[in-house]
Design a protein around this motif. Structure first.
Motif, PDB file in Angstrom:
ATOM      1  N   LEU A   1       1.025  -1.346   0.524  1.00  0.00           N
ATOM      2  CA  LEU A   1       0.186  -0.209  -0.288  1.00  0.00           C
ATOM      3  C   LEU A   1       1.017   1.275  -0.309  1.00  0.00           C
ATOM      4  N   THR A   2       1.794   0.738   0.631  1.00  0.00           N
ATOM      5  CA  THR A   2       3.309   2.595   1.077  1.00  0.00           C
ATOM      6  C   THR A   2       3.487   2.822  -0.723  1.00  0.00           C
ATOM      7  N   VAL A   3       4.104   1.719  -1.032  1.00  0.00           N
ATOM      8  CA  VAL A   3       4.214   2.591  -2.355  1.00  0.00           C
ATOM      9  C   VAL A   3       3.747   2.446  -3.770  1.00  0.00           C
ATOM     10  N   LEU A   4       2.592   1.800  -3.675  1.00  0.00           N
ATOM     11  CA  LEU A   4       1.387   2.013  -4.658  1.00  0.00           C
ATOM     12  C   LEU A   4       0.971   3.207  -4.322  1.00  0.00           C
ATOM     13  N   ARG A   5       1.226   4.395  -2.552  1.00  0.00           N
ATOM     14  CA  ARG A   5       0.127   5.194  -2.831  1.00  0.00           C
ATOM     15  C   ARG A   5       1.345   6.175  -2.739  1.00  0.00           C
ATOM     16  N   SER A   6       2.563   6.005  -3.005  1.00  0.00           N
ATOM     17  CA  SER A   6       3.503   6.798  -3.288  1.00  0.00           C
ATOM     18  C   SER A   6       3.862   6.933  -4.173  1.00  0.00           C
ATOM     19  N   ALA A   7       3.712   6.031  -4.904  1.00  0.00           N
ATOM     20  CA  ALA A   7       4.175   6.262  -6.442  1.00  0.00           C
ATOM     21  C   ALA A   7       2.485   7.159  -7.185  1.00  0.00           C
ATOM     22  N   LEU A   8       1.020   6.432  -7.074  1.00  0.00           N
ATOM     23  CA  LEU A   8      -0.030   7.570  -7.185  1.00  0.00           C
ATOM     24  C   LEU A   8      -0.118   8.645  -6.942  1.00  0.00           C
ATOM     25  N   ASP A   9       0.229   9.357  -5.276  1.00  0.00           N
ATOM     26  CA  ASP A   9       0.874  10.740  -5.578  1.00  0.00           C
ATOM     27  C   ASP A   9       1.345  11.138  -5.956  1.00  0.00           C
ATOM     28  N   LYS A  10       2.808  10.637  -7.030  1.00  0.00           N
ATOM     29  CA  LYS A  10       3.472  11.369  -7.654  1.00  0.00           C
ATOM     30  C   LYS A  10       3.241  11.089  -8.972  1.00  0.00           C
ATOM     31  N   VAL A  11       1.946  10.097  -9.446  1.00  0.00           N
ATOM     32  CA  VAL A  11       1.314  10.854 -10.764  1.00  0.00           C
ATOM     33  C   VAL A  11       0.381  11.804 -10.506  1.00  0.00           C
ATOM     34  N   GLY A  12      -0.757  11.484  -9.930  1.00  0.00           N
ATOM     35  CA  GLY A  12      -2.188  12.466  -9.448  1.00  0.00           C
ATOM     36  C   GLY A  12      -1.793  13.976  -9.717  1.00  0.00           C
ATOM     37  N   ASN A  13      -0.770  14.291  -8.343  1.00  0.00           N
ATOM     38  CA  ASN A  13      -0.841  15.398  -8.561  1.00  0.00           C
ATOM     39  C   ASN A  13       0.381  15.837  -9.716  1.00  0.00           C
ATOM     40  N   SER A  14       0.906  14.860 -10.623  1.00  0.00           N
ATOM     41  CA  SER A  14       1.603  16.043 -12.051  1.00  0.00           C
ATOM     42  C   SER A  14       0.560  16.452 -12.651  1.00  0.00           C
ATOM     43  N   GLN A  15       0.785  17.884 -13.182  1.00  0.00           N
ATOM     44  CA  GLN A  15       0.849  18.464 -14.465  1.00  0.00           C
ATOM     45  C   GLN A  15       0.208  17.313 -15.787  1.00  0.00           C
ATOM     46  N   GLU A  16       1.114  16.202 -15.654  1.00  0.00           N
ATOM     47  CA  GLU A  16       0.585  15.824 -17.044  1.00  0.00           C
ATOM     48  C   GLU A  16      -0.271  14.700 -17.064  1.00  0.00           C
ATOM     49  N   PHE A  17      -0.574  14.588 -16.120  1.00  0.00           N
ATOM     50  CA  PHE A  17      -2.045  13.688 -16.137  1.00  0.00           C
ATOM     51  C   PHE A  17      -2.551  14.776 -15.751  1.00  0.00           C
ATOM     52  N   LYS A  18      -3.491  15.518 -14.848  1.00  0.00           N
ATOM     53  CA  LYS A  18      -4.137  17.074 -15.718  1.00  0.00           C
ATOM     54  C   LYS A  18      -4.776  17.243 -16.648  1.00  0.00           C
ATOM     55  N   ASP A  19      -3.651  17.672 -17.490  1.00  0.00           N
ATOM     56  CA  ASP A  19      -2.997  17.847 -18.789  1.00  0.00           C
ATOM     57  C   ASP A  19      -3.957  16.383 -19.789  1.00  0.00           C
ATOM     58  N   ASN A  20      -3.432  15.447 -19.812  1.00  0.00           N
ATOM     59  CA  ASN A  20      -4.100  14.182 -20.262  1.00  0.00           C
ATOM     60  C   ASN A  20      -5.729  13.806 -19.746  1.00  0.00           C
ATOM     61  N   LEU A  21      -6.147  14.528 -18.600  1.00  0.00           N
ATOM     62  CA  LEU A  21      -7.787  14.431 -17.822  1.00  0.00           C
ATOM     63  C   LEU A  21      -8.849  15.402 -18.458  1.00  0.00           C
ATOM     64  N   GLU A  22      -7.933  16.636 -19.192  1.00  0.00           N
ATOM     65  CA  GLU A  22      -8.692  16.880 -19.150  1.00  0.00           C
ATOM     66  C   GLU A  22      -8.994  17.312 -21.212  1.00  0.00           C
ATOM     67  N   ALA A  23      -7.780  16.788 -21.592  1.00  0.00           N
ATOM     68  CA  ALA A  23      -7.786  16.609 -23.177  1.00  0.00           C
ATOM     69  C   ALA A  23      -8.967  15.205 -23.214  1.00  0.00           C
ATOM     70  N   ILE A  24      -9.738  14.409 -22.430  1.00  0.00           N
ATOM     71  CA  ILE A  24     -10.939  13.464 -22.720  1.00  0.00           C
ATOM     72  C   ILE A  24     -11.796  14.199 -21.779  1.00  0.00           C
ATOM     73  N   ASP A  25     -11.709  15.179 -21.778  1.00  0.00           N
ATOM     74  CA  ASP A  25     -12.869  16.095 -20.979  1.00  0.00           C
ATOM     75  C   ASP A  25     -13.463  15.606 -19.290  1.00  0.00           C
ATOM     76  N   ALA A  26     -12.130  14.798 -18.696  1.00  0.00           N
ATOM     77  CA  ALA A  26     -12.168  14.325 -17.430  1.00  0.00           C
ATOM     78  C   ALA A  26     -12.102  15.622 -16.469  1.00  0.00           C
ATOM     79  N   ILE A  27     -12.396  15.705 -15.588  1.00  0.00           N
ATOM     80  CA  ILE A  27     -12.385  16.795 -14.510  1.00  0.00           C
ATOM     81  C   ILE A  27     -11.274  16.342 -13.200  1.00  0.00           C
ATOM     82  N   PRO A  28      -9.215  16.756 -13.302  1.00  0.00           N
ATOM     83  CA  PRO A  28      -8.365  15.765 -12.605  1.00  0.00           C
ATOM     84  C   PRO A  28      -9.789  16.558 -10.870  1.00  0.00           C
TER      85      PRO A  28
END
Length: 204
Positions: A146-173
């Motif tokens: 759980l610790t490893v997964l949550r750390s990795a997800l935090d890194k991805v989820g808080n990145s601008q690239e992730f937000k941009d990719n979601l917005e590109a498909i009309d999803a809301i970060p």
């Protein structure tokens, strides 16, 4: 369950046909309160929690017409087969392109994908309905995993690239990780469950 993260969300928009005599959310809701059951409301399937929140929290009653997909629901609204409809916010641009009237959104704040659409809450209606996309694991998963997964997800989820990719498909970060995600999800489940139980009891 072990809650890992909330990745993104969407909400529902209330949509009227282009020839509807209603022009605002207030007009729809005032008529619905005074004329219970007279307005037909097209919805996709499987949204009892949305209907329960809408009716219980606003004192309204609609005649629900269930369609088997969002696309068919949109077609039903556009074709005038229902008085009003609820669609996920991803259908906003399609609705506008067809000349339909989008009068309200069920999220607590206006959505970046449709900033011109007022929320139910700002119009005076206690309706807060969002659809969250979450990542979970079975209860009792090893702490080190759980610790490893949550750390990795935090890194991805808080990145601008992730937000941009979601917005590109009309999803809301709407990233939330770790304990924040778990608290948020559990609180939402409790809130929705209470409204759903009341709604089901009123329908009997």
């Amino acid at each position: 369950w072990e809650y890992l993260a909330v990745t993104n969300m969407t909400a529902y928009i209330m949509v009227l046909g282009k020839n509807s005599t209603f022009n605002s959310l207030q007009e729809v809701m005032e008529y619905a309160v005074q004329n219970p059951g007279k307005l037909t409301l097209g919805t996709p399937s499987g949204i009892a929690e949305v209907m329960s929140t809408l009716e219980v929290n606003t004192g309204t009653e609609f005649t629900q017409i269930v369609n088997d997909s969002g696309a068919n629901n949109l077609a039903s609204i556009a074709g005038g087969h229902v008085d009003i409809g609820l669609l996920t916010a991803q259908f906003y641009q399609q609705a506008v392109d067809q000349g339909l009237k989008v009068v309200g959104v069920t999220s607590p704040d206006r959505l970046p994908t449709c900033m011109d659409v007022p929320t139910f809450m700002e119009c005076g209606y206690d309706v807060n309905i969002v659809q969250n996309f979450i990542l979970i694991m079975p209860k009792g998963a090893p702490d080190d995993v759980l610790t490893v997964l949550r750390s990795a997800l935090d890194k991805v989820g808080n990145s601008q690239e992730f937000k941009d990719n979601l917005e590109a498909i009309d999803a809301i970060p709407a990233y939330k990780g770790g304990e924040e995600a778990g608290t948020y999800i559990i609180d939402n489940i409790k809130r929705i469950k209470g409204g759903l139980e009341k709604w089901q009891a009123d329908k009997k």
